[in-house]
Design a protein around this motif. Structure first.
Motif, PDB file in Angstrom:
ATOM      1  N   ILE A 123       0.804  -1.104   0.385  1.00  0.00           N
ATOM      2  CA  ILE A 123      -0.186   0.044   0.064  1.00  0.00           C
ATOM      3  C   ILE A 123       0.594   1.264   0.125  1.00  0.00           C
ATOM      4  CG2 ILE A 123      -1.914   1.004   1.213  1.00  0.00           C
ATOM      5  CD1 ILE A 123      -2.540  -1.421   0.580  1.00  0.00           C
ATOM      6  N   THR A 124       0.776   2.200  -0.623  1.00  0.00           N
ATOM      7  CA  THR A 124       1.966   3.505  -0.513  1.00  0.00           C
ATOM      8  C   THR A 124       0.450   4.614  -0.832  1.00  0.00           C
ATOM      9  OG1 THR A 124       1.636   3.553  -2.874  1.00  0.00           O
ATOM     10  CG2 THR A 124       3.479   2.452  -1.793  1.00  0.00           C
ATOM     11  N   ALA A 125       1.392   5.668  -1.290  1.00  0.00           N
ATOM     12  CA  ALA A 125       0.189   7.307  -1.380  1.00  0.00           C
ATOM     13  C   ALA A 125      -0.156   7.587  -3.065  1.00  0.00           C
ATOM     14  CB  ALA A 125       0.814   8.245  -0.786  1.00  0.00           C
ATOM     15  N   GLY A 126      -1.239   6.330  -3.433  1.00  0.00           N
ATOM     16  CA  GLY A 126      -1.583   6.695  -4.389  1.00  0.00           C
ATOM     17  C   GLY A 126      -0.724   5.501  -6.020  1.00  0.00           C
ATOM     18  N   SER A 127      -0.448   5.414  -6.613  1.00  0.00           N
ATOM     19  CA  SER A 127      -0.122   4.517  -7.778  1.00  0.00           C
ATOM     20  C   SER A 127       0.970   5.749  -8.182  1.00  0.00           C
ATOM     21  CB  SER A 127      -0.576   4.398  -8.789  1.00  0.00           C
ATOM     22  OG  SER A 127      -0.494   5.599  -9.506  1.00  0.00           O
ATOM     23  N   GLY A 180      -5.236   0.950  -7.479  1.00  0.00           N
ATOM     24  CA  GLY A 180      -5.791   1.732  -5.763  1.00  0.00           C
ATOM     25  C   GLY A 180      -7.024   2.524  -6.390  1.00  0.00           C
ATOM     26  N   ILE A 181      -7.519   3.513  -5.449  1.00  0.00           N
ATOM     27  CA  ILE A 181      -8.883   4.116  -5.237  1.00  0.00           C
ATOM     28  C   ILE A 181      -8.661   5.368  -5.894  1.00  0.00           C
ATOM     29  CG2 ILE A 181      -9.484   2.675  -3.063  1.00  0.00           C
ATOM     30  CD1 ILE A 181      -9.409   5.367  -2.106  1.00  0.00           C
ATOM     31  N   SER A 182      -7.773   6.497  -6.449  1.00  0.00           N
ATOM     32  CA  SER A 182      -7.817   7.054  -6.908  1.00  0.00           C
ATOM     33  C   SER A 182      -8.687   7.404  -8.377  1.00  0.00           C
ATOM     34  CB  SER A 182      -6.142   7.349  -7.331  1.00  0.00           C
ATOM     35  OG  SER A 182      -5.765   7.302  -6.857  1.00  0.00           O
ATOM     36  N   LYS A 183      -8.697   6.495  -8.795  1.00  0.00           N
ATOM     37  CA  LYS A 183      -9.280   6.847 -10.436  1.00  0.00           C
ATOM     38  C   LYS A 183     -11.042   6.114  -9.904  1.00  0.00           C
ATOM     39  CE  LYS A 183      -6.095   8.488 -11.713  1.00  0.00           C
ATOM     40  NZ  LYS A 183      -6.296  10.294 -12.280  1.00  0.00           N
ATOM     41  N   CYS A 184     -11.055   4.778  -9.624  1.00  0.00           N
ATOM     42  CA  CYS A 184     -12.098   4.634  -9.197  1.00  0.00           C
ATOM     43  C   CYS A 184     -13.478   4.846  -8.454  1.00  0.00           C
ATOM     44  CB  CYS A 184     -12.489   2.846  -9.356  1.00  0.00           C
ATOM     45  SG  CYS A 184     -11.758   2.459  -7.788  1.00  0.00           S
ATOM     46  N   VAL A 232      -4.101   6.209  -2.067  1.00  0.00           N
ATOM     47  CA  VAL A 232      -4.564   4.937  -1.245  1.00  0.00           C
ATOM     48  C   VAL A 232      -4.559   4.213  -2.836  1.00  0.00           C
ATOM     49  CG1 VAL A 232      -5.546   3.046  -0.077  1.00  0.00           C
ATOM     50  CG2 VAL A 232      -5.816   5.359   0.452  1.00  0.00           C
ATOM     51  N   GLY A 233      -3.289   3.663  -2.754  1.00  0.00           N
ATOM     52  CA  GLY A 233      -2.781   2.959  -3.943  1.00  0.00           C
ATOM     53  C   GLY A 233      -2.284   1.553  -3.901  1.00  0.00           C
ATOM     54  N   TRP A 234      -2.734   0.476  -4.496  1.00  0.00           N
ATOM     55  CA  TRP A 234      -1.677  -0.749  -4.382  1.00  0.00           C
ATOM     56  C   TRP A 234      -1.026  -1.209  -5.274  1.00  0.00           C
ATOM     57  CZ3 TRP A 234      -6.444   0.209  -2.511  1.00  0.00           C
ATOM     58  CH2 TRP A 234      -7.796  -0.746  -3.390  1.00  0.00           C
TER      59      TRP A 234
END
Length: 417
Positions: free
Chosen positions: A98-102, A243-247, A255-257
Motif C-alpha cells: 500500500i502506498t500514497a497513490g500509484s 488503487g482507489i484514486s480513479k475508480c 491510497v494505491g496498491w
C-alpha cells in the motif's frame, strides 16, 4: 548555483505548465473549459459518502501515527479479497504493498528493477514513463503506436525491442487515450514476455512487466484483461499498479496498491521506507472498511462510470459533429478511463493575427485564449510536438459545460486559415 546533473536536466511537466496558464486566466476572470487534468472536480464527482464517513471516524479515533511499511493488514486483506472476487487473481496480503497513490509504486518498480543503462521499453503515448526512465538512468526504448491500433502497442511493435530489456511498462485502460487492450492483443504480448524469459539464464535479470490498471473499473462495455489471468505463468514476472484514486473519484485521498512477485514487492517496500510514501493511516483504515461492503463499492463505481461515459459521449459526439461539418478533426470512441483522444489537424495553420501554429503546444495555447478550451497535447506523453493528437479529460467538467464549449471550439478552429 550548481545542482545535481539529474536535477539540472529534469524536464518539468507540460501538463502543469498548461494548468498554470489556465489558472492564471481564471484568476483574471476568464471562463475556461479545463479538459487538461486527469483529476476530478470533487463537487461534481465526490468520493463515496460512506468512505468519507469512515475517514472522519478514523481521524476521530486518533489513527494518526505511522502505518506499517507495507500498509495496514486490514486493507491488504480487503484488497486481496477484492482481487479474488473481481478478477479471480490470487494474491495474499503479503504480496500487496500500500502506498500514497500509484506514483510511488511506479517509481519503486523502476528503482527496484532497473540499473543504470538497463533497457526499459514502453509505448508512446503513455503517462510519465519517459520521466521515470530518466530518474533511473534507464536506456529508454520508446515504441511509437498508431491511431489505427488505438495508440496501443501490438506484439509486432514490441517484438524487435524486448531482447535484453528488463522492464516493459504497459497501461490499460490507457492514460492518455482511454483505449484498452483486447484479450488477443494482450495475450500476444504476454507470449513475447514468456518467450523472452525462457531464453535467459539463471544469472540474467528477467524481463518484468509493469501493468498499470488504475482505471480497470472504469470501462464502458469493453472487457478489462490482465496478464496473469491470461497466463498464470506471468505471475512470476508481472507487477500490477492499482488503487482507489480513479475508480472511487479519490485522487486526493492517496491510497494505491501494487501486487506481484514477493521478492520484488519486498524490495519496493524497503525502498519506500526511505521515501516515506505511505498512504495516511486514517485513509487506509477507511478504505479497508469501505471495501468490506462490495455492494456499496460496486454501486458507486457503476454510477460514477455511467456519468463519465455520458460526458465522454457528449464530447465524442461533438467532435464527430465538427468532423461532419468539414473541420479537420477526429476522435477515437472511448473504451475506459476519463479521457477522449482528439485529433485537431491544424498545425501549420495561420492565426487571425498572422502568426503560425508551429506545433501542438501553440495550438493548445491558441485554443485556451481564443476558445476557452484547454487540452493536453500528446507531446506531454512522449510524442513529437508535430503530432496533432490531444488528450481531453472530462473529470473536471459537468456534461452541460462540455456542450456549451463546443461552439467556441468550432469558431476558434474556423478562424485558422
Amino acid at each position: 548555483m550548481k545542482v545535481s546533473k539529474l536535477a539540472a536536466n529534469l524536464i518539468g511537466s507540460e501538463i502543469v505548465k498548461i494548468g498554470n496558464e489556465v489558472n492564471d486566466l481564471k484568476v483574471k476572470g476568464a471562463e475556461i473549459a479545463n479538459l487538461t487534468i486527469g483529476d476530478l472536480n470533487s463537487n461534481i464527482y465526490p468520493i463515496p459518502a460512506k468512505l468519507k464517513e469512515e475517514i472522519q471516524k478514523a481521524y476521530q479515533n486518533n489513527l494518526t501515527n505511522y502505518p506499517p511499511a507495507n500498509g495496514l493488514l486490514s486493507l491488504r486483506k480487503s484488497v486481496s479479497h477484492d482481487l479474488k472476487t473481481r478478477w479471480n487473481l490470487d494474491y495474499s496480503p503479503n504480496d500487496i504493498l500500500i502506498t500514497a497513490g500509484s506514483r510511488p509504486l511506479i517509481y519503486a518498480v523502476y528503482k527496484t528493477i532497473v540499473d543504470e543503462g538497463d533497457k526499459v521499453v514502453y509505448p508512446t503515448p503513455s503517462w510519465n514513463n519517459n520521466h521515470y526512465a530518466y530518474l533511473t538512468s534507464a536506456n529508454a526504448v520508446e515504441v511509437k503506436t498508431t491511431p489505427e491500433n488505438n495508440f496501443l502497442p501490438t506484439a509486432d511493435d514490441l517484438r524487435p525491442h524486448l531482447d535484453g530489456a528488463v522492464l516493459l511498462a504497459l497501461c490499460s485502460p490507457l492514460n492518455p487515450t482511454g483505449t484498452m487492450f483486447t484479450r488477443e492483443q494482450l495475450s500476444e504480448i504476454c507470449e513475447l514476455v514468456l518467450a523472452e524469459n525462457k531464453k535467459r539464464g539463471e544469472d540474467e535479470k528477467p524481463l518484468y512487466l509493469m501493468y498499470d490498471q488504475i482505471y480497470s473499473n472504469l470501462t464502458f462495455g469493453a472487457e478489462h484483461v490482465d496478464p496473469v489471468s491470461l497466463f498464470p505463468e506471468m505471475k512470476e514476472y508481472t507487477v500490477y499498479i492499482d488503487g482507489i484514486s480513479k475508480c472511487l473519484a479519490a485522487t486526493g485521498v492517496r491510497v494505491g496498491w501494487g501486487f506481484g512477485p514477493a521478492h520484488i514487492l519486498d524490495k519496493m517496500k524497503a525502498l519506500l521506507t526511505h521515501v516515506g510514501a505511505w498512504a495516511p493511516k486514517p485513509e487506509q483504515e477507511a478504505t479497508a472498511k469501505y471495501y468490506e461492503n462490495p455492494e456499496d463499492l460496486n454501486a458507486f463505481v457503476e454510477d460514477f462510470k455511467d456519468k463519465l461515459e455520458a460526458s465522454l459521449k457528449v464530447l465524442h459526439g461533438g467532435i464527430q459533429d465538427l468532423k461532419g461539418k468539414g473541420l479537420s478533426v477526429d476522435s477515437i470512441e472511448p473504451m475506459g478511463a476519463l479521457y477522449l483522444t482528439i485529433k485537431l489537424d491544424y498545425i501549420g495553420k495561420t492565426k487571425p493575427d498572422g502568426t503560425t501554429i508551429e506545433n501542438s503546444s501553440d495550438l493548445v495555447f491558441y485554443l485556451i485564449n481564443e476558445a476557452g478550451v484547454a487540452l493536453v497535447p500528446f507531446s506531454a506523453f512522449g510524442e513529437e510536438k508535430s503530432e496533432p493528437w490531444f488528450r481531453a479529460s472530462v473529470g473536471g467538467l459537468a456534461t452541460e459545460e462540455i456542450s456549451v464549449m463546443m461552439p467556441k471550439l468550432e469558431n476558434a478552429l474556423n478562424a485558422l486559415k
